[in-house]
Design an enzyme around this catalytic site. Structure first.
Site, PDB file in Angstrom:
ATOM      1  N   SER A 142       0.848  -1.189   0.000  1.00 24.63           N
ATOM      2  CA  SER A 142       0.000   0.000   0.000  1.00 24.63           C
ATOM      3  C   SER A 142       0.882   1.236   0.000  1.00 24.63           C
ATOM      4  O   SER A 142       1.982   1.223   0.576  1.00 24.63           O
ATOM      5  CB  SER A 142      -0.889   0.025   1.249  1.00 24.63           C
ATOM      6  N   TYR A 155      -1.500  -0.523  10.162  1.00 28.89           N
ATOM      7  CA  TYR A 155      -1.592  -0.845   8.731  1.00 28.89           C
ATOM      8  C   TYR A 155      -0.342  -0.394   7.976  1.00 28.89           C
ATOM      9  O   TYR A 155       0.215  -1.153   7.178  1.00 28.89           O
ATOM     10  CB  TYR A 155      -2.839  -0.175   8.162  1.00 28.89           C
ATOM     11  N   LYS A 159       2.214  -2.924   6.043  1.00 28.91           N
ATOM     12  CA  LYS A 159       2.474  -2.849   4.608  1.00 28.91           C
ATOM     13  C   LYS A 159       3.945  -2.557   4.313  1.00 28.91           C
ATOM     14  O   LYS A 159       4.490  -3.037   3.306  1.00 28.91           O
ATOM     15  CB  LYS A 159       1.575  -1.789   3.969  1.00 28.91           C
TER      16      LYS A 159
END
Length: 304
Positions: A142, A155, A159
């Site tokens: 991401s 997150y 990633k």
């Protein structure tokens, strides 16, 4: 892009981006193992692929554990005789600013994204090496892992870890003919709805409105289907020499993320104590500091 002799696993492929990947791979001829945590969602995905003439089976289980990873690989081999491609797409969000993020918020995201990627890739590689014919590892990263994103400690960290693992796997597996790449998609999904200025465009798209050029081209965001082509490419023989890369894709834009490099360097005989750092900093480093977070067109964000 002929994938008729390929067998692929796509985790988190019951809906959204994962379903777009599985559908595209199947449309190109690959047999696909669909994965989701809900029976009905997984069954609907398989039915959709089969209705279009593709081949698919499902494993209903959350990724993270070695048992799920083993079940996915076993399903591919039992149903289709081999495994050629693993796409680790499964993911969840638990967004909160750092001081409000609980242990469970952090651990849940790490388990699905980092551990789920690790265990699934490890099991796939065991099968690839046993077959002795190479393989394709495609991990979903991401932009948040490349640049950071407000409220996404868990997150963004996950990633970033995935891209770091991909670079290591590209080194470790090159001699076996196994490639490892990360794809960092930007698409209109539930995950991008959390970015306030994008939400109206995503809602408009749901209502049948096309995304404007500034979104598709300058932001590089489009539909899940816009991302699926690069997944099919990386799964194919055409990408045999592509490994260790982080690829950005979305809307009308395809790009490569750079690997971290030293950007400013200074030397001081005997090393740098605190006073030497303070003296050197404005001369060499103050003007070279990197920004954080994604940078979007000012007319969209209202930035001055």
């Amino acid at each position: 892009m002929d994938l008729n002799d390929k067998v692929a696993i796509v985790t988190g492929s019951g809906q959204g981006l994962g379903l777009a990947y599985a559908t595209e791979l199947a449309a190109r001829g690959a047999a696909v193992v669909v994965n989701d945590v809900h029976d009905e969602t997984a069954a609907n995905a398989v039915a959709q692929i089969e209705a279009a003439g593709g081949r698919a089976v499902a494993v209903v289980a959350p990724v993270g554990s070695t048992e799920t990873a083993q079940a996915l690989v076993a399903k591919a081999v039992d149903a289709f005789g081999r495994l050629d491609v693993i796409v680790t797409n499964a993911g969840i969000l638990r967004d909160k600013v750092l001081w409000k993020m609980a242990d469970d918020d952090f651990d849940a995201v790490q388990n699905v994204h980092v551990r789920g990627t690790f265990t699934c890739v490890r099991e796939a590689v065991l099968q690839f090496r046993e077959q002795g014919e190479g393989g394709r590892i495609i991990c979903i990263g991401s932009p948040a892992g490349q640049r950071g994103n407000f409220g996404q400690t868990n997150y963004s960290g996950a990633k970033a870890a995935i891209v770091g693992m991909v670079r290591t796997w590209a080194m470790e597996l090159r001699k076996a003919g196994i490639t490892a790449n990360a794809v960092c998609p930007v698409a209109a999904t539930a995950m991008t709805e959390t970015i306030p200025f994008l939400a109206p465009y995503i809602e408009g798209m749901r209502n049948g409105e096309p995304l404007p050029e500034i979104i598709r081209r300058d932001v590089g965001m489009g539909t899940p289907e816009d991302v699926a082509g690069v997944i099919a490419f990386l799964a194919s023989d055409a990408a045999a020499d592509v490994t260790g890369q982080a690829i950005s894709v979305g809307g009308d834009r395809l790009a490569l993320w750079s690997h971290p490099q030293l950007t400013a360097t200074a030397y001081h005989e005997g090393g740098f104590d605190a006073d030497a750092v303070a003296a050197q900093w404005p001369l060499t480093f103050a003007g070279e500091l990197e920004s954080v977070g994604e940078e979007f067109p000012a007319q969209l964000t209202g930035a001055k």
